[in-house]
Design an enzyme around this catalytic site. Sequence first.
Site, PDB file in Angstrom:
ATOM      1  N   LYS A  88       0.852  -1.211   0.000  1.00  0.00           N
ATOM      2  CA  LYS A  88       0.000   0.000   0.000  1.00  0.00           C
ATOM      3  C   LYS A  88       0.878   1.248   0.000  1.00  0.00           C
ATOM      4  O   LYS A  88       0.797   2.091   0.901  1.00  0.00           O
ATOM      5  CB  LYS A  88      -0.968  -0.023   1.172  1.00  0.00           C
ATOM      6  CG  LYS A  88      -1.904  -1.224   1.146  1.00  0.00           C
ATOM      7  CD  LYS A  88      -2.928  -1.212   2.247  1.00  0.00           C
ATOM      8  CE  LYS A  88      -3.923  -2.355   2.158  1.00  0.00           C
ATOM      9  NZ  LYS A  88      -3.390  -3.684   2.507  1.00  0.00           N
ATOM     10  N   LYS A 216     -19.422 -11.793  -0.264  1.00  0.00           N
ATOM     11  CA  LYS A 216     -19.924 -12.999  -0.939  1.00  0.00           C
ATOM     12  C   LYS A 216     -19.376 -13.061  -2.362  1.00  0.00           C
ATOM     13  O   LYS A 216     -19.532 -12.109  -3.139  1.00  0.00           O
ATOM     14  CB  LYS A 216     -21.460 -12.975  -1.010  1.00  0.00           C
ATOM     15  CG  LYS A 216     -22.135 -12.887   0.359  1.00  0.00           C
ATOM     16  CD  LYS A 216     -22.307 -14.267   0.979  1.00  0.00           C
ATOM     17  CE  LYS A 216     -22.896 -14.226   2.373  1.00  0.00           C
ATOM     18  NZ  LYS A 216     -22.050 -13.623   3.419  1.00  0.00           N
ATOM     19  N   ARG A 232      -7.467 -15.501   5.631  1.00  0.00           N
ATOM     20  CA  ARG A 232      -7.783 -16.328   6.789  1.00  0.00           C
ATOM     21  C   ARG A 232      -8.705 -17.503   6.513  1.00  0.00           C
ATOM     22  O   ARG A 232      -8.554 -18.566   7.114  1.00  0.00           O
ATOM     23  CB  ARG A 232      -8.354 -15.442   7.911  1.00  0.00           C
ATOM     24  CG  ARG A 232      -7.295 -14.575   8.552  1.00  0.00           C
ATOM     25  CD  ARG A 232      -7.912 -13.455   9.355  1.00  0.00           C
ATOM     26  NE  ARG A 232      -8.560 -12.473   8.493  1.00  0.00           N
ATOM     27  CZ  ARG A 232      -9.217 -11.402   8.935  1.00  0.00           C
ATOM     28  NH1 ARG A 232      -9.342 -11.211  10.222  1.00  0.00           N
ATOM     29  NH2 ARG A 232      -9.755 -10.551   8.091  1.00  0.00           N
TER      30      ARG A 232
HETATM   31  P1  XMP Z   1      -8.603 -11.960   4.814  1.00  0.00           P
HETATM   32  O1  XMP Z   1      -7.994 -12.781   5.906  1.00  0.00           O
HETATM   33  O2  XMP Z   1      -9.542 -10.921   5.321  1.00  0.00           O
HETATM   34  O3  XMP Z   1      -7.326 -11.213   4.184  1.00  0.00           O
HETATM   35  O4  XMP Z   1      -9.187 -12.797   3.717  1.00  0.00           O
HETATM   36  C1  XMP Z   1      -7.381 -10.273   3.165  1.00  0.00           C
HETATM   37  C2  XMP Z   1      -6.017  -9.810   2.817  1.00  0.00           C
HETATM   38  O5  XMP Z   1      -6.154  -8.721   1.951  1.00  0.00           O
HETATM   39  C3  XMP Z   1      -5.745  -7.540   2.630  1.00  0.00           C
HETATM   40  N1  XMP Z   1      -6.863  -6.642   2.493  1.00  0.00           N
HETATM   41  C4  XMP Z   1      -6.837  -5.675   1.696  1.00  0.00           C
HETATM   42  N2  XMP Z   1      -5.864  -5.298   0.910  1.00  0.00           N
HETATM   43  N3  XMP Z   1      -7.294  -3.582   0.194  1.00  0.00           N
HETATM   44  C5  XMP Z   1      -6.085  -4.239   0.165  1.00  0.00           C
HETATM   45  O6  XMP Z   1      -5.180  -3.822  -0.571  1.00  0.00           O
HETATM   46  C6  XMP Z   1      -8.312  -3.934   0.984  1.00  0.00           C
HETATM   47  O7  XMP Z   1      -9.386  -3.352   0.984  1.00  0.00           O
HETATM   48  C7  XMP Z   1      -8.040  -5.023   1.778  1.00  0.00           C
HETATM   49  N4  XMP Z   1      -8.801  -5.642   2.640  1.00  0.00           N
HETATM   50  C8  XMP Z   1      -8.027  -6.663   3.082  1.00  0.00           C
HETATM   51  C9  XMP Z   1      -5.476  -7.836   4.048  1.00  0.00           C
HETATM   52  O8  XMP Z   1      -4.420  -7.049   4.544  1.00  0.00           O
HETATM   53  C10 XMP Z   1      -5.148  -9.285   3.959  1.00  0.00           C
HETATM   54  O9  XMP Z   1      -3.786  -9.458   3.590  1.00  0.00           O
END
Ligand code: XMP
Length: 254
Positions: A88, A216, A232
């Site tokens: 980011k 979803k 996760r």
């Molecule tokens: P989970 O465990 O929630 O992890 O399935 C998601 C992964 O993506 C990242 N994440 C984001 N990365 N914009 C991003 O660039 C987002 O809106 C966002 N939401 C989640 C999070 O850090 C993890 O690695």
Amino acid sequence: MLGQTFQKKIEASSKRNKSKVILALDLEHTDKNILFSKCLEILEKVVSSVCAVKVNRHLILPLDLYDGVKRIITVIHDMGLPTIMDCKINDIGHTNKVIAKHYFDAGFDALIANPFIGWEGGLAPVFELAEKRGKGVILLTYMSHKGAWEGYGQKVLDDSGTERFQYLVFAEKALQWKAAGVIVGATYPEKIREVNSILKGEVSVYSPGVGVQGGKIKEALVAGTNYFIIGRSIIKAEDPYRAVMLFNDIVGSH
Ligand code: XMP
């Protein structure tokens, strides 16, 4: 086109592995050696059924970029998948370029950047470097968490002085800057639809937020998501391979 090399790689691996799932390799462990082995273990289980792997600070901080992380990138590349660094990027241009160079030198094929910092003296050097190196830049456009509206959902004045939503202006910048993709949370299918109507398939939509965050897959797919970033729900599953295949089946049955 900027990011084409990365885009071609992810399109190819998505087709080959019949998957639109990008594994977020967000493992945690206080012991670095155990953390490293856990990464290899999960990769072995799911690598033939995902299309890319995304790495975050969960690994960069404990494992060191040019040591453990570089070795993990090599393993992922040897298994035929591209890698994305979720850094980011969010600083002044000169610093951004140094950061991007390190991630590209370590082997990452794409990185995620924050368009809030703008082009001149902000992201321009990152896009220029990425173009030279055949890498991709993916722009945050509307994040998946609840508070995303406070930043990405604000009303702002665009270049012509018209009041617009920030995320829609960012979608236009993604086209203008030739980004490899945009991030829009699967938790906001209506925003995916709006962003996609601006991008018209020229820039891919990457959606995190499936599973633990409540997004979803079907709704996001219908709205226009190209790839899902999932952490996760896969790495904490009793059977990570089965968890990925369940996601792949939902996409496949669409
Ligand atoms: P989970 O465990 O929630 O992890 O399935 C998601 C992964 O993506 C990242 N994440 C984001 N990365 N914009 C991003 O660039 C987002 O809106 C966002 N939401 C989640 C999070 O850090 C993890 O690695």
